[in-house]
Motif scaffolding. Sequence first.
Motif, PDB file in Angstrom:
ATOM      1  N   ALA A  50       0.866  -1.186   0.000  1.00 54.42           N
ATOM      2  CA  ALA A  50       0.000   0.000   0.000  1.00 54.42           C
ATOM      3  C   ALA A  50       0.898   1.228   0.000  1.00 54.42           C
ATOM      4  O   ALA A  50       2.095   1.140   0.298  1.00 54.42           O
ATOM      5  N   TYR A  51       0.287   2.379  -0.342  1.00 50.32           N
ATOM      6  CA  TYR A  51       1.125   3.560  -0.563  1.00 50.32           C
ATOM      7  C   TYR A  51       0.745   4.773   0.290  1.00 50.32           C
ATOM      8  O   TYR A  51       1.309   5.846   0.105  1.00 50.32           O
ATOM      9  N   SER A  52      -0.201   4.621   1.178  1.00 47.58           N
ATOM     10  CA  SER A  52      -0.509   5.722   2.090  1.00 47.58           C
ATOM     11  C   SER A  52      -0.727   5.130   3.476  1.00 47.58           C
ATOM     12  O   SER A  52      -1.069   3.942   3.599  1.00 47.58           O
ATOM     13  N   PRO A  53      -0.542   5.924   4.520  1.00 43.84           N
ATOM     14  CA  PRO A  53      -0.764   5.399   5.872  1.00 43.84           C
ATOM     15  C   PRO A  53      -2.172   4.827   6.041  1.00 43.84           C
ATOM     16  O   PRO A  53      -2.357   3.773   6.670  1.00 43.84           O
ATOM     17  N   GLU A  54      -3.161   5.494   5.450  1.00 48.43           N
ATOM     18  CA  GLU A  54      -4.546   5.052   5.594  1.00 48.43           C
ATOM     19  C   GLU A  54      -4.756   3.690   4.933  1.00 48.43           C
ATOM     20  O   GLU A  54      -5.355   2.774   5.521  1.00 48.43           O
ATOM     21  N   SER A  55      -4.264   3.564   3.709  1.00 55.86           N
ATOM     22  CA  SER A  55      -4.458   2.285   3.023  1.00 55.86           C
ATOM     23  C   SER A  55      -3.606   1.197   3.655  1.00 55.86           C
ATOM     24  O   SER A  55      -3.995   0.025   3.686  1.00 55.86           O
ATOM     25  N   ALA A  56      -2.443   1.574   4.180  1.00 56.37           N
ATOM     26  CA  ALA A  56      -1.593   0.581   4.855  1.00 56.37           C
ATOM     27  C   ALA A  56      -2.306   0.026   6.084  1.00 56.37           C
ATOM     28  O   ALA A  56      -2.329  -1.195   6.309  1.00 56.37           O
ATOM     29  N   LEU A  57      -2.908   0.916   6.860  1.00 56.07           N
ATOM     30  CA  LEU A  57      -3.637   0.461   8.059  1.00 56.07           C
ATOM     31  C   LEU A  57      -4.803  -0.449   7.674  1.00 56.07           C
ATOM     32  O   LEU A  57      -5.074  -1.457   8.336  1.00 56.07           O
ATOM     33  N   LYS A  58      -5.478  -0.076   6.603  1.00 52.52           N
ATOM     34  CA  LYS A  58      -6.605  -0.878   6.121  1.00 52.52           C
ATOM     35  C   LYS A  58      -6.113  -2.283   5.715  1.00 52.52           C
ATOM     36  O   LYS A  58      -6.742  -3.298   6.047  1.00 52.52           O
ATOM     37  N   ALA A  59      -4.989  -2.323   5.020  1.00 50.71           N
ATOM     38  CA  ALA A  59      -4.431  -3.615   4.585  1.00 50.71           C
ATOM     39  C   ALA A  59      -4.009  -4.463   5.781  1.00 50.71           C
ATOM     40  O   ALA A  59      -4.256  -5.673   5.829  1.00 50.71           O
ATOM     41  N   ILE A  60      -3.405  -3.799   6.773  1.00 51.97           N
ATOM     42  CA  ILE A  60      -2.946  -4.517   7.970  1.00 51.97           C
ATOM     43  C   ILE A  60      -4.140  -5.125   8.708  1.00 51.97           C
ATOM     44  O   ILE A  60      -4.121  -6.284   9.118  1.00 51.97           O
ATOM     45  N   GLU A  61      -5.188  -4.327   8.853  1.00 51.73           N
ATOM     46  CA  GLU A  61      -6.387  -4.813   9.562  1.00 51.73           C
ATOM     47  C   GLU A  61      -7.021  -5.980   8.803  1.00 51.73           C
ATOM     48  O   GLU A  61      -7.491  -6.939   9.398  1.00 51.73           O
ATOM     49  N   GLU A  62      -7.020  -5.867   7.483  1.00 51.26           N
ATOM     50  CA  GLU A  62      -7.603  -6.933   6.660  1.00 51.26           C
ATOM     51  C   GLU A  62      -6.780  -8.213   6.793  1.00 51.26           C
ATOM     52  O   GLU A  62      -7.325  -9.313   6.850  1.00 51.26           O
ATOM     53  N   MET A  63      -5.452  -8.058   6.861  1.00 52.58           N
ATOM     54  CA  MET A  63      -4.579  -9.229   6.963  1.00 52.58           C
ATOM     55  C   MET A  63      -4.668  -9.846   8.354  1.00 52.58           C
ATOM     56  O   MET A  63      -4.551 -11.045   8.525  1.00 52.58           O
ATOM     57  N   TYR A 102       5.146  -2.346   2.566  1.00 53.65           N
ATOM     58  CA  TYR A 102       5.169  -3.759   2.178  1.00 53.65           C
ATOM     59  C   TYR A 102       4.779  -4.548   3.429  1.00 53.65           C
ATOM     60  O   TYR A 102       5.486  -4.503   4.448  1.00 53.65           O
ATOM     61  N   ILE A 103       3.638  -5.188   3.356  1.00 50.55           N
ATOM     62  CA  ILE A 103       3.017  -5.788   4.556  1.00 50.55           C
ATOM     63  C   ILE A 103       2.894  -7.294   4.348  1.00 50.55           C
ATOM     64  O   ILE A 103       2.333  -7.755   3.356  1.00 50.55           O
ATOM     65  N   GLN A 104       3.413  -8.044   5.295  1.00 51.17           N
ATOM     66  CA  GLN A 104       3.426  -9.503   5.143  1.00 51.17           C
ATOM     67  C   GLN A 104       2.875 -10.159   6.414  1.00 51.17           C
ATOM     68  O   GLN A 104       3.152  -9.704   7.525  1.00 51.17           O
ATOM     69  N   LYS A 105       2.137 -11.214   6.229  1.00 51.67           N
ATOM     70  CA  LYS A 105       1.617 -11.957   7.374  1.00 51.67           C
ATOM     71  C   LYS A 105       2.784 -12.550   8.165  1.00 51.67           C
ATOM     72  O   LYS A 105       3.694 -13.147   7.588  1.00 51.67           O
ATOM     73  N   TYR A 106       2.767 -12.354   9.470  1.00 53.94           N
ATOM     74  CA  TYR A 106       3.813 -12.923  10.325  1.00 53.94           C
ATOM     75  C   TYR A 106       3.654 -14.437  10.374  1.00 53.94           C
ATOM     76  O   TYR A 106       2.553 -14.952  10.578  1.00 53.94           O
ATOM     77  N   ILE A 107       4.758 -15.139  10.174  1.00 58.10           N
ATOM     78  CA  ILE A 107       4.754 -16.602  10.224  1.00 58.10           C
ATOM     79  C   ILE A 107       5.422 -17.041  11.519  1.00 58.10           C
ATOM     80  O   ILE A 107       6.573 -16.671  11.784  1.00 58.10           O
ATOM     81  N   ASP A 108       4.716 -17.821  12.288  1.00 62.44           N
ATOM     82  CA  ASP A 108       5.244 -18.275  13.586  1.00 62.44           C
ATOM     83  C   ASP A 108       6.150 -19.487  13.352  1.00 62.44           C
ATOM     84  O   ASP A 108       5.791 -20.620  13.615  1.00 62.44           O
ATOM     85  N   LYS A 109       7.340 -19.190  12.848  1.00 60.21           N
ATOM     86  CA  LYS A 109       8.274 -20.262  12.473  1.00 60.21           C
ATOM     87  C   LYS A 109       8.918 -20.864  13.727  1.00 60.21           C
ATOM     88  O   LYS A 109       8.930 -20.227  14.783  1.00 60.21           O
ATOM     89  N   PRO A 110       9.487 -22.057  13.601  1.00 57.15           N
ATOM     90  CA  PRO A 110      10.033 -22.736  14.790  1.00 57.15           C
ATOM     91  C   PRO A 110      11.431 -22.262  15.171  1.00 57.15           C
ATOM     92  O   PRO A 110      12.363 -23.069  15.284  1.00 57.15           O
ATOM     93  N   GLY A 111      11.618 -20.958  15.356  1.00 60.52           N
ATOM     94  CA  GLY A 111      12.897 -20.425  15.812  1.00 60.52           C
ATOM     95  C   GLY A 111      14.033 -20.563  14.803  1.00 60.52           C
ATOM     96  O   GLY A 111      15.205 -20.515  15.185  1.00 60.52           O
ATOM     97  N   ARG A 112      13.681 -20.724  13.555  1.00 60.45           N
ATOM     98  CA  ARG A 112      14.731 -20.907  12.551  1.00 60.45           C
ATOM     99  C   ARG A 112      14.142 -20.672  11.161  1.00 60.45           C
ATOM    100  O   ARG A 112      12.914 -20.725  10.971  1.00 60.45           O
ATOM    101  N   ASP A 113      15.033 -20.396  10.221  1.00 61.94           N
ATOM    102  CA  ASP A 113      14.636 -20.466   8.817  1.00 61.94           C
ATOM    103  C   ASP A 113      15.659 -21.311   8.088  1.00 61.94           C
ATOM    104  O   ASP A 113      16.623 -21.806   8.689  1.00 61.94           O
TER     105      ASP A 113
END
Lengths: 54, 279
Positions: free
Chosen positions: B107-120, B165-176
Motif C-alpha cells: 500500500a502507498y498511504s498510511p490510511e491504506s496501509a492500516l486498512k491492509a494490515i487490519e484486513e490481513m 510492504y506488509i506480510q503476514k507474520y509466520i510463527d516459524k520454529p525459531g529458525r529459517d
Amino acid sequence: MAACIVCEGNIDIPEDTEEGEIIECPECGIELEVVSIDPIELAPAPKEEEDWGE
Amino acid sequence: MKFGILVSYVRFEEKKIFEALQARNIKFDKIYDNEIILDYQRDNTSYDLILDRSISHTRSLQCLKIFNDWGIKTVNNWKVANICGDKSLTTSVLVSKGIPMPHTMIAYSPESALKAIEEMDYPVVLKPAIGSWGRLISKVNDREAAEGLVEHKKTLGTYHHSSFYIQKYIDKPGRDIRVLVIGDKIATAIYRKSSHWLTNASRGATAEAFTVTSEIEELSLKAAEAVGGGILAVDILEDKDKYLVIEINYTPEFKLLHETTGVDIAGMMVDYAMEVAKK
C-alpha cells in the motif's frame, strides 16, 4: 603492524590483507577500513547505508 | 579471459573468491564501486565476465545494467538484481510463478496501509521493499503499534519507505532455512537459528547444517529459476506443514554457510561464473 586511528592500539595487518578490507582493532573493537596497502592507511569503516545488503 | 569482481569492501566472502580465482590461475581485477566511473557512451571496460559482490543495491543494479548493455556478461545479470533487490518485485514474480510465499500486500498511504494490515490481521511484518540484513523490519502485533509505525514511516521515512510492504507474520520454529543455489544446483543449505523472530545472520543467528530434501530442492530451484537464476540464496520459512519462500538474495553472504558446512562455496561460484563466461 599499524596503529589504530582511534585508540592507537597495535593492529596486526597480515600480508594477504586487501585494499577495502574491513578489520577490527583488537584493543578498542572499532571497525576500520584498509584504504591503502602500501603504505598501510586505515580509515573508520563506512556506516551502513539504506540500500546495503546481500 | 578477463575477469572482474565488482566490490564495495573486501569481506570474508570476497577474500575466499579471490583465493578461489588464484587457485585456478584466473587473472582478475578488483573493481571498487566507490572508485568506478562508467561512461555510458563508451565501453571503457573489456571484461568477459564481471562477478557482482557490491553491497549496494543501487550500485549493483546500475553497474550491471550498463555492463550488460555493453555486452559484458555478469553474475548475476541486471534483471535478477532488479527483481531480487526489491521485495515487491520479488513477491510479484514468485507469486505469479506459483511459488508459495506468506500472504503479502503493498500500500502507498498510511490510511491504506492500516486498512491492509487490519484486513490481513495481526501479527504482521512491515518491511522496506529495498533493504536487507533485517534492517527496519518491524513485527506489528496490534492496531496501536500499527498506527504509530505507519505514522513514523510516513514522517521520517525516505523514498524507500514511501511504500508499505506488509506480510503476514509466520510463527516459524525459531529458525529459517537458507539454501544457496548456484546455477541449476543446490550448493549447500543451513538452518539459521535464533531466539529472536528475525533469523538473519547479521542479527546474530547461529547455524546448523541442513540436509536438503527433495521438496526443498525443488522449491529452491523453482524459486531461483523464477527470478532469472544465477547465484542466489533462497530463504525459506517452515509454516507448520508447508514451506514458504520469504526472499531471494542476489549477492549472498556465505560465511555462515561455509563455516557450518565446509563446502567450498567460493570455488563453486567461480566455476559457475567461468561456465557463464564461456557460454
